[in-house]
Design an enzyme around this catalytic site. Structure first.
Site, PDB file in Angstrom:
ATOM      1  N   TRP A 183      30.432  35.782  44.763  1.00  0.00           N
ATOM      2  CA  TRP A 183      31.885  35.764  44.915  1.00  0.00           C
ATOM      3  C   TRP A 183      32.347  37.219  45.037  1.00  0.00           C
ATOM      4  CZ3 TRP A 183      34.837  32.077  41.021  1.00  0.00           C
ATOM      5  CH2 TRP A 183      34.534  30.750  41.328  1.00  0.00           C
ATOM      6  N   GLN A 240      27.164  45.444  51.258  1.00  0.00           N
ATOM      7  CA  GLN A 240      27.852  44.572  50.304  1.00  0.00           C
ATOM      8  C   GLN A 240      27.092  43.249  50.224  1.00  0.00           C
ATOM      9  OE1 GLN A 240      29.787  46.211  48.616  1.00  0.00           O
ATOM     10  NE2 GLN A 240      31.887  46.287  49.336  1.00  0.00           N
ATOM     11  N   HIS A 241      27.300  42.528  49.133  1.00  0.00           N
ATOM     12  CA  HIS A 241      26.506  41.307  48.947  1.00  0.00           C
ATOM     13  C   HIS A 241      26.708  40.302  50.078  1.00  0.00           C
ATOM     14  CE1 HIS A 241      26.178  42.300  44.402  1.00  0.00           C
ATOM     15  NE2 HIS A 241      25.507  43.124  45.167  1.00  0.00           N
ATOM     16  N   GLU A 300      28.958  36.014  39.642  1.00  0.00           N
ATOM     17  CA  GLU A 300      30.308  36.460  39.280  1.00  0.00           C
ATOM     18  C   GLU A 300      31.036  35.364  38.493  1.00  0.00           C
ATOM     19  OE1 GLU A 300      29.262  37.255  42.544  1.00  0.00           O
ATOM     20  OE2 GLU A 300      29.549  39.433  42.668  1.00  0.00           O
ATOM     21  N   GLU A 340      43.686  51.197  54.069  1.00  0.00           N
ATOM     22  CA  GLU A 340      42.515  50.956  53.212  1.00  0.00           C
ATOM     23  C   GLU A 340      42.628  51.552  51.813  1.00  0.00           C
ATOM     24  OE1 GLU A 340      40.274  52.818  56.044  1.00  0.00           O
ATOM     25  OE2 GLU A 340      40.105  51.049  57.309  1.00  0.00           O
TER      26      GLU A 340
HETATM   27  C1  LIG Z   1      42.003  44.554  47.980  1.00  0.00           C
HETATM   28  C2  LIG Z   1      40.533  44.819  48.221  1.00  0.00           C
HETATM   29  C3  LIG Z   1      39.984  44.581  49.482  1.00  0.00           C
HETATM   30  C4  LIG Z   1      38.643  44.847  49.723  1.00  0.00           C
HETATM   31  N1  LIG Z   1      38.131  44.611  50.957  1.00  0.00           N
HETATM   32  C5  LIG Z   1      36.837  44.884  51.208  1.00  0.00           C
HETATM   33  C6  LIG Z   1      36.285  44.662  52.503  1.00  0.00           C
HETATM   34  O1  LIG Z   1      36.977  44.237  53.433  1.00  0.00           O
HETATM   35  N2  LIG Z   1      34.985  44.925  52.699  1.00  0.00           N
HETATM   36  C7  LIG Z   1      34.195  45.399  51.696  1.00  0.00           C
HETATM   37  O2  LIG Z   1      33.007  45.628  51.943  1.00  0.00           O
HETATM   38  N3  LIG Z   1      34.676  45.629  50.452  1.00  0.00           N
HETATM   39  C8  LIG Z   1      35.983  45.386  50.190  1.00  0.00           C
HETATM   40  N4  LIG Z   1      36.486  45.611  48.947  1.00  0.00           N
HETATM   41  C9  LIG Z   1      35.596  46.107  47.890  1.00  0.00           C
HETATM   42  C10 LIG Z   1      34.749  44.986  47.322  1.00  0.00           C
HETATM   43  O3  LIG Z   1      35.563  43.950  46.831  1.00  0.00           O
HETATM   44  C11 LIG Z   1      33.854  45.465  46.181  1.00  0.00           C
HETATM   45  O4  LIG Z   1      32.980  46.460  46.690  1.00  0.00           O
HETATM   46  C12 LIG Z   1      33.044  44.339  45.520  1.00  0.00           C
HETATM   47  O5  LIG Z   1      32.160  44.915  44.602  1.00  0.00           O
HETATM   48  C13 LIG Z   1      32.267  43.550  46.525  1.00  0.00           C
HETATM   49  O6  LIG Z   1      31.607  42.468  45.881  1.00  0.00           O
HETATM   50  P1  LIG Z   1      30.009  42.377  45.880  1.00  0.00           P
HETATM   51  O7  LIG Z   1      29.544  43.451  44.933  1.00  0.00           O
HETATM   52  O8  LIG Z   1      29.771  41.003  45.380  1.00  0.00           O
HETATM   53  O9  LIG Z   1      29.559  42.608  47.293  1.00  0.00           O
HETATM   54  C14 LIG Z   1      37.837  45.354  48.686  1.00  0.00           C
HETATM   55  C15 LIG Z   1      38.385  45.587  47.434  1.00  0.00           C
HETATM   56  C16 LIG Z   1      39.716  45.334  47.186  1.00  0.00           C
HETATM   57  C17 LIG Z   1      40.275  45.621  45.820  1.00  0.00           C
HETATM   58 MN   LIG Z   2      28.297  40.171  44.157  1.00  0.00          MN
END
Ligand SMILES: Cc1cc2nc3c(=O)[nH]c(=O)nc-3n(C[C@H](O)[C@H](O)[C@H](O)COP(=O)(O)O)c2cc1C
Ligand SMILES: [Mn+2]
Length: 481
Positions: A156, A177-178, A220, A269
């Site tokens: 998630w 990213q995951h 998560e 961003e």
């Molecule tokens: C509002 C918001 C939008 C985000 N959008 C993105 C995105 O479009 N792409 C991305 O790679 N991370 C984005 N992030 C960061 C990820 O949510 C963050 O790195 C998170 O750890 C990803 O989850 P994961 O570790 O399960 O991959 C965003 C964070 C926030 C707060």
């Molecule tokens: Mn994750």
């Protein structure tokens, strides 16, 4: 009792003066975004828009739901006045005590089911958030569920999504990213579509953990249960084999086909700029939308301080880094990611047990959680409160030697969205990072270390106690000291 849904959280914020209902009709086209951005910059209450132009009454938008530390503390059921340190400590503690979710048979997110040809994303009041955005971003404070087809583990995470057509979304699926690992290395590599389910408008901890750095393979959902101290109620998707929070306001489901792309971005961003170019990105094909009666969309308007990412990502990043440094046995006494630095800069306070401990701390930060985004590390002595910018700037300005105290790592991994990189560096994914050692050199004799002229440091204990005890008797208000 933790919040069961977004609506309970809204009521609590409203009671505590942290939420403003906006009864006047607002336009989804930039107006709601501009109001929310201003609320962020003023740290005003979260705007809760009651009537969106062109949409039925009841279809609402909540902006900046977690853009103050007070709202974050409320979400975690802490004292709303809890300090950053208290919030981080509570998170770090609960983070190690996961609780599995509870499967519900029915839930309010299924009150309305729209499937197949009837799907029309424009029926929801998705905001056009920042001037210059590439489109209407429906998902900016949400989670996307996807499954690793080999292990069955479900991720998630929060990844932005823009509406591309009435039944397609597009968004950034970064390879590191995951969701990117799952999509690119598993589904796309095997030429298979990837199922997804987006949950928007969840109880507050789901989005908090969705944007946190939880390691690959860790659920998560379980972490959310742990932070809440109670299992999260989840329900199976309507058309996909994925679980989502049962009380979500809106759920969007479907598949991401392999090797298809459409243009996405630009977007305002996390670093506080519209920096990344328009690029071809994967396509989320929507098969069903389910939503509660009178659904509420959550919206984060990322930009300069202080927004939801600065507060929530800053806190979860500080917690993960702090835990990592502790595990490594480094003598760290405090960690802070100032929201003003938009997740690029971290401050770490430490005892100095031997010369150049700063190099080990900085190396661990760059190699650890969020290491790719944290391009500036500020290391201060443990008599500096890392959450107090007056003390941090003072230490950096006066104790960081311009040559000896500054270490640049010129060939490093590139952090996207930071605008100081040249087009050539961006093309090559070539970053450079730096750490600032603002501690006194270990070998200096005591007399070489200038004494800081502060109330705390320069007066005898007896005088300090006398002043504190008599503060109100001198005629000052309590707490001003
Ligand atoms: C509002 C918001 C939008 C985000 N959008 C993105 C995105 O479009 N792409 C991305 O790679 N991370 C984005 N992030 C960061 C990820 O949510 C963050 O790195 C998170 O750890 C990803 O989850 P994961 O570790 O399960 O991959 C965003 C964070 C926030 C707060
Ligand atoms: Mn994750």
């Amino acid at each position: 009792m933790p919040f069961q849904d977004l609506r309970e959280f809204i009521s609590r914020c409203e009671q505590l003066g942290e939420l403003q209902r906006v009864e006047r009709e607002v336009d989804w086209n930039l107006e709601a975004g501009a109001i929310t951005r201003r609320c962020c910059e003023l740290s005003a209450p979260a705007p809760f828009f009651q009537k969106i132009k062109g949409y039925p009454r009841g279809y609402r938008i909540l902006g900046a739901s977690m853009a103050t530390f007070k709202r974050l503390a409320i979400a975690m059921e802490l004292n709303p006045e809890a300090s950053f340190k208290e919030i981080v400590e509570a998170y770090m503690d609960r983070r190690t005590k996961p609780i599995k979710p509870r499967l519900a048979k029915d839930g309010p997110c299924k009150e309305n089911v729209i499937a197949g040809d009837a799907v029309d994303l424009y029926k929801l009041p998705a905001p056009y958030i920042h001037g210059g955005d590439g489109g209407r971003y429906i998902s900016t404070w949400h989670i996307i569920a996807t499954k690793d087809p080999d292990s069955g583990w479900v991720n998630w995470g929060m990844y932005r999504q823009m509406i591309a057509s009435k039944n397609t979304l597009t968004g950034l699926i970064a390879p590191a990213q995951h969701i990117g690992m799952i999509y690119r290395q598993k589904y796309e590599a095997r030429n298979k579509p990837m199922e997804f389910a987006v949950a928007i408008g969840t109880e507050p901890i789901t989005a908090l953990v969705g944007q946190a750095q939880i390691p690959y393979g860790v659920s998560e959902m379980d972490v959310i249960g742990g932070i809440r101290g109670e299992p999260l109620d989840v329900i199976k998707g309507q058309t996909v084999d994925l679980l989502v929070p049962a009380t979500s306001e809106v759920v969007i489901e479907g598949e991401v086909p392999p090797k298809e792309r459409t243009l996405e971005g630009p977007f305002g961003e996390y670093a506080g700029y519209r920096a990344m170019p328009v690029l071809p990105r994967p396509i989320y094909k929507v098969k069903a939308i389910t939503h509660r009666d009178d659904p509420i969309l959550t919206m984060s308007v990322m930009g300069i301080a202080v927004d939801d990412s600065g507060v929530c990502n800053g806190m979860t990043c500080a917690a993960e880094v702090f835990s990592n440094l502790k595990t490594l046995g480094l003598p760290v006494t405090g960690v802070y990611v100032p929201p003003e630095g938009c997740i690029t800069t971290i401050v770490i306070a430490t005892k100095v047990p031997y010369a150049n401990i700063a190099s080990r701390i900085a190396s661990a930060v760059f190699a650890g959680p969020m290491g790719q985004l944290l391009c500036k590390v500020i290391i201060v002595d443990d008599d500096v409160d890392p959450t107090n910018m007056r003390e941090v700037i003072h230490a950096w300005a006066t104790k960081c030697h311009p040559v000896r105290g500054t270490t640049v790592i010129p060939y490093a991994v590139y952090a996207p969205a930071v605008p100081y990189y040249s087009p050539e560096e961006i093309n090559d994914n070539h970053g450079s990072i730096v750490y600032y050692d603002c501690t006194y050199p270990y070998r200096w004799p005591k007399e070489a270390k200038a004494v800081r002229s502060s109330f705390r440091d320069i007066y005898p204990e007896e005088i300090k106690q006398r002043v504190l005890t008599n503060w109100q008797k001198y005629g000052f208000e309590e707490g001003i000291c």
